[in-house]
Design a protein around this motif. Structure first.
Motif, short mmCIF file in Angstrom:
data_model
loop_
_atom_site.label_atom_id
_atom_site.label_comp_id
_atom_site.label_asym_id
_atom_site.label_seq_id
_atom_site.Cartn_x
_atom_site.Cartn_y
_atom_site.Cartn_z
N PRO A 1 98.50 46.46 164.55
CA PRO A 1 97.76 45.47 163.76
C PRO A 1 97.11 46.09 162.53
CG PRO A 1 97.24 45.26 166.10
CD PRO A 1 98.04 46.53 165.94
N SER A 2 96.71 47.39 162.63
CA SER A 2 96.10 48.10 161.50
C SER A 2 96.18 49.59 161.79
CB SER A 2 94.63 47.70 161.32
OG SER A 2 93.87 48.14 162.44
N LEU A 3 95.98 50.41 160.75
CA LEU A 3 95.97 51.86 160.96
C LEU A 3 94.75 52.30 161.77
CD1 LEU A 3 97.21 53.27 157.53
CD2 LEU A 3 98.41 53.32 159.71
N ALA A 4 93.65 51.58 161.61
CA ALA A 4 92.45 51.90 162.39
C ALA A 4 92.72 51.69 163.88
CB ALA A 4 91.28 51.04 161.93
N GLU A 5 93.41 50.60 164.22
CA GLU A 5 93.74 50.33 165.62
C GLU A 5 94.73 51.37 166.13
OE1 GLU A 5 94.19 48.74 169.39
OE2 GLU A 5 92.59 48.52 167.90
N LEU A 6 95.67 51.78 165.28
CA LEU A 6 96.63 52.81 165.68
C LEU A 6 95.91 54.10 166.04
CD1 LEU A 6 99.62 53.66 165.96
CD2 LEU A 6 99.51 54.43 163.58
N ARG A 7 94.96 54.50 165.20
CA ARG A 7 94.20 55.73 165.48
C ARG A 7 93.42 55.59 166.80
NH1 ARG A 7 92.60 60.11 162.42
NH2 ARG A 7 90.85 61.25 163.33
N ASN A 8 92.83 54.42 167.02
CA ASN A 8 92.09 54.19 168.26
C ASN A 8 92.98 54.35 169.49
OD1 ASN A 8 89.70 53.68 166.90
ND2 ASN A 8 89.97 51.45 166.90
N ARG A 9 94.21 53.87 169.38
CA ARG A 9 95.15 53.96 170.50
C ARG A 9 95.53 55.42 170.78
NH1 ARG A 9 99.28 48.82 169.35
NH2 ARG A 9 97.66 47.21 169.36
N ILE A 10 95.75 56.18 169.70
CA ILE A 10 96.10 57.59 169.87
C ILE A 10 94.93 58.36 170.48
CG2 ILE A 10 96.74 59.72 168.68
CD1 ILE A 10 98.21 57.98 166.61
N VAL A 11 93.73 58.11 169.97
CA VAL A 11 92.54 58.77 170.50
C VAL A 11 92.35 58.39 171.98
CG1 VAL A 11 90.02 58.88 170.36
CG2 VAL A 11 91.38 58.96 168.26
N GLY A 12 92.59 57.12 172.29
CA GLY A 12 92.39 56.62 173.65
C GLY A 12 93.31 57.24 174.67
N ARG A 13 94.46 57.77 174.23
CA ARG A 13 95.36 58.43 175.18
C ARG A 13 94.76 59.71 175.73
NH1 ARG A 13 101.18 57.90 172.15
NH2 ARG A 13 100.45 59.82 171.15
N GLY A 14 93.91 60.34 174.91
CA GLY A 14 93.25 61.56 175.34
C GLY A 14 94.16 62.74 175.51
N THR A 15 95.31 62.73 174.84
CA THR A 15 96.29 63.82 175.01
C THR A 15 96.40 64.72 173.79
OG1 THR A 15 98.05 62.32 174.26
CG2 THR A 15 97.67 62.48 176.64
N GLU A 16 95.74 64.36 172.68
CA GLU A 16 95.87 65.15 171.46
C GLU A 16 94.49 65.56 170.92
OE1 GLU A 16 97.55 62.14 171.57
OE2 GLU A 16 99.67 62.67 171.46
N ASN A 17 94.45 66.75 170.32
CA ASN A 17 93.22 67.17 169.68
C ASN A 17 93.13 66.54 168.29
OD1 ASN A 17 94.80 68.74 167.89
ND2 ASN A 17 94.70 70.52 169.25
N GLU A 18 92.00 66.75 167.61
CA GLU A 18 91.76 66.10 166.32
C GLU A 18 92.80 66.47 165.27
OE1 GLU A 18 89.75 63.49 163.76
OE2 GLU A 18 89.52 63.81 165.92
N ASP A 19 93.21 67.74 165.27
CA ASP A 19 94.21 68.18 164.30
C ASP A 19 95.54 67.46 164.50
OD1 ASP A 19 95.19 69.99 162.19
OD2 ASP A 19 96.39 70.88 163.80
#
Length: 204
Positions: free
Chosen positions: A126-144
């Motif tokens: 729906p948006s890039l902000a939502e995409l980032r939230n989904r990636i963060v929510g997986r908890g599998t990747e660091n910030e970099d």
């Protein structure tokens, strides 16, 4: 009347958009669509099973598959290989069954060169902000790694023009219904059926 060959359906989009979730929901609803299992060198995430979600391979095993032409397509994405085993895809289509590939944008481009008659669907967030939230929510990747994925996502969205359809994944159920509608419409396309129907009116 349905055409004899199955459809090759390619679903791709940026990491975190929900390709796996949508494909799993589609598979649960529509048993007529086969699900192609990709091979990858990345580590399994929680709940993922070898042979169901992915074929998890070592780098050496994957590179041997490349050398032996055992892949329909392959790509390197954020330091890991991803690819589609060739034999199962071709056998499924020849049997008249539809098959869906859940692959990265790089891989989809290679498939289109080989199978231009495939059905290419781009899954959008729906948006890039939502995409980032989904990636963060997986908890599998660091910030970099999250930042890398977002940069790649912007590049991938720019490649949307090479796809036949765009489906927004605002809600999984709605995205699945849109994809099912696309598949139904594709099976009714004149170009897929004209030769078969011409045979009905041929004079012996």
């Amino acid at each position: 009347m349905k055409d004899d060959k199955g459809l090759l359906i390619v679903l791709s989009g940026p990491a975190g958009v929900g390709k796996g979730t949508v494909c799993n929901a589609l598979r649960n609803e529509d048993t007529d669509i086969e699900y192609s299992v990709s091979a990858t060198t990345r580590q399994p995430r929680a709940g993922e099973t070898h042979g169901i979600n992915y074929f998890f391979k070592t780098k050496q095993e994957f590179e041997e598959m490349i050398e032996n032409n055992k892949l329909l397509e392959w790509a390197k994405y954020v330091d890991n290989y991803y690819g589609t085993p060739l034999d199962y895809v071709e056998e499924t289509i020849d049997k008249g069954k539809d098959i869906i590939l859940e692959i990265e944008v790089q891989g989809a481009k290679k498939v289109k060169e080989r199978y231009p008659d495939g059905v290419f669907i781009f899954l959008m967030p729906p948006s890039l902000a939502e995409l980032r939230n989904r990636i963060v929510g997986r908890g599998t990747e660091n910030e970099d790694l999250i930042n890398k994925r977002m940069n790649v996502a912007r590049e991938e969205i720019d490649m949307m023009e090479s796809y036949d359809y765009v489906v927004e994944n605002d809600e999984v159920e709605k995205a699945v219904e849109r994809i099912k509608s696309i598949v139904t419409a594709e099976h009714c396309k004149k170009d897929r059926l004209i030769e078969k129907y011409k045979q009905l009116v041929e004079v012996e």
